[in-house]
Design a protein around this motif. Structure first.
Motif, short mmCIF file in Angstrom:
data_model
loop_
_atom_site.label_atom_id
_atom_site.label_comp_id
_atom_site.label_asym_id
_atom_site.label_seq_id
_atom_site.Cartn_x
_atom_site.Cartn_y
_atom_site.Cartn_z
N GLN A 5 0.85 -1.18 0.00
CA GLN A 5 0.00 0.00 0.00
C GLN A 5 0.89 1.25 0.00
N LYS A 6 0.63 2.20 -0.88
CA LYS A 6 1.37 3.46 -0.98
C LYS A 6 0.40 4.61 -0.95
N GLN A 7 0.88 5.73 -0.36
CA GLN A 7 0.08 6.95 -0.38
C GLN A 7 0.61 7.88 -1.47
N GLY A 8 -0.29 8.60 -2.09
CA GLY A 8 0.11 9.54 -3.12
C GLY A 8 0.68 10.82 -2.51
N ASN A 9 1.42 11.59 -3.32
CA ASN A 9 1.99 12.86 -2.87
C ASN A 9 0.95 13.97 -2.98
N TRP A 10 1.00 14.88 -2.02
CA TRP A 10 0.14 16.04 -2.07
C TRP A 10 0.77 17.09 -2.96
N VAL A 11 0.00 17.70 -3.82
CA VAL A 11 0.47 18.82 -4.64
C VAL A 11 -0.36 20.03 -4.25
N PRO A 12 0.22 21.25 -4.33
CA PRO A 12 -0.50 22.43 -3.88
C PRO A 12 -1.83 22.65 -4.60
N TYR A 13 -1.83 22.45 -5.90
CA TYR A 13 -3.06 22.60 -6.67
C TYR A 13 -2.86 21.93 -8.02
N GLU A 14 -3.94 21.71 -8.70
CA GLU A 14 -3.87 21.06 -10.00
C GLU A 14 -3.80 22.11 -11.09
N LEU A 15 -2.86 21.94 -12.02
CA LEU A 15 -2.72 22.88 -13.13
C LEU A 15 -3.61 22.44 -14.29
N ASN A 16 -4.31 23.40 -14.83
CA ASN A 16 -5.08 23.07 -16.02
C ASN A 16 -4.19 23.28 -17.25
N PRO A 17 -4.56 22.82 -18.41
CA PRO A 17 -3.70 22.91 -19.60
C PRO A 17 -3.28 24.35 -19.94
N ARG A 18 -4.14 25.31 -19.68
CA ARG A 18 -3.80 26.71 -19.97
C ARG A 18 -2.66 27.18 -19.07
N ASP A 19 -2.69 26.81 -17.77
CA ASP A 19 -1.62 27.17 -16.85
C ASP A 19 -0.29 26.53 -17.25
N VAL A 20 -0.35 25.29 -17.69
CA VAL A 20 0.87 24.60 -18.13
C VAL A 20 1.47 25.32 -19.33
N GLU A 21 0.63 25.73 -20.28
CA GLU A 21 1.12 26.45 -21.46
C GLU A 21 1.72 27.79 -21.08
N ARG A 22 1.10 28.51 -20.15
CA ARG A 22 1.64 29.81 -19.72
C ARG A 22 3.00 29.65 -19.06
N ARG A 23 3.13 28.64 -18.22
CA ARG A 23 4.43 28.41 -17.55
C ARG A 23 5.50 28.00 -18.55
N LEU A 24 5.13 27.15 -19.49
CA LEU A 24 6.08 26.72 -20.52
C LEU A 24 6.52 27.92 -21.36
N PHE A 25 5.59 28.79 -21.73
CA PHE A 25 5.92 29.98 -22.51
C PHE A 25 6.85 30.90 -21.72
N ALA A 26 6.59 31.10 -20.43
CA ALA A 26 7.45 31.95 -19.60
C ALA A 26 8.87 31.38 -19.50
N CYS A 27 8.98 30.08 -19.34
CA CYS A 27 10.30 29.45 -19.27
C CYS A 27 11.05 29.59 -20.58
N GLU A 28 10.36 29.41 -21.70
CA GLU A 28 11.01 29.56 -23.00
C GLU A 28 11.49 30.99 -23.22
N GLN A 29 10.69 31.97 -22.78
CA GLN A 29 11.08 33.37 -22.91
C GLN A 29 12.32 33.68 -22.07
#
Length: 123
Positions: A5-29
């Motif tokens: 039996q394993k427990q999953g990790n807690w994450v602060p919040y779930e990113l939606n696809p738009r947030d992922v794209e914004r973060r990826l764009f900021a990193c590329e810039q």
């Protein structure tokens, strides 16, 4: 069954696809800006250090096995020191100055060194 039996990790919040794209764009810039013009060339670091200017060396000699080698007295570790003030950047040493054995860093000395450093950076 070989399962545990394993427990999953807690994450602060779930990113939606738009947030992922914004973060990826900021990193590329940020990466593109770093490739165009980095910031490391603007950093100059300095230090002062007491260094020995009289470095005696031991002599090598040929001898027979079982016989003593030539002896050399240990140098005086407290004598013959000067202070070096040195500044460098990512490419190497920009400016350095050796002070006389009787001199130390004062406010006026530091000011003149910074003026000379500024001239060296312009060159």
């Amino acid at each position: 069954m070989g399962m545990i039996q394993k427990q999953g990790n807690w994450v602060p919040y779930e990113l939606n696809p738009r947030d992922v794209e914004r973060r990826l764009f900021a990193c590329e810039q940020l990466l593109a800006r770093q490739r165009r013009k980095g910031f490391l060339h603007r950093i100059v670091t300095g230090d002062e250090k007491w260094v020995r200017y009289d470095n005696p060396k031991r002599r090598k000699s040929w001898g027979y096995p079982g016989h003593a080698s030539t002896s050399t007295a240990k140098p005086n570790i407290h004598g013959s020191k000067v202070m070096i003030s040195i500044w460098w950047d990512q490419l190497g040493v920009v400016y350095y100055e050796l002070l006389k054995p009787t001199e130390t860093i004062t406010g006026d000395r530091y000011r003149t060194q910074l003026i000379r450093l500024s001239r060296a950076l312009k060159d």
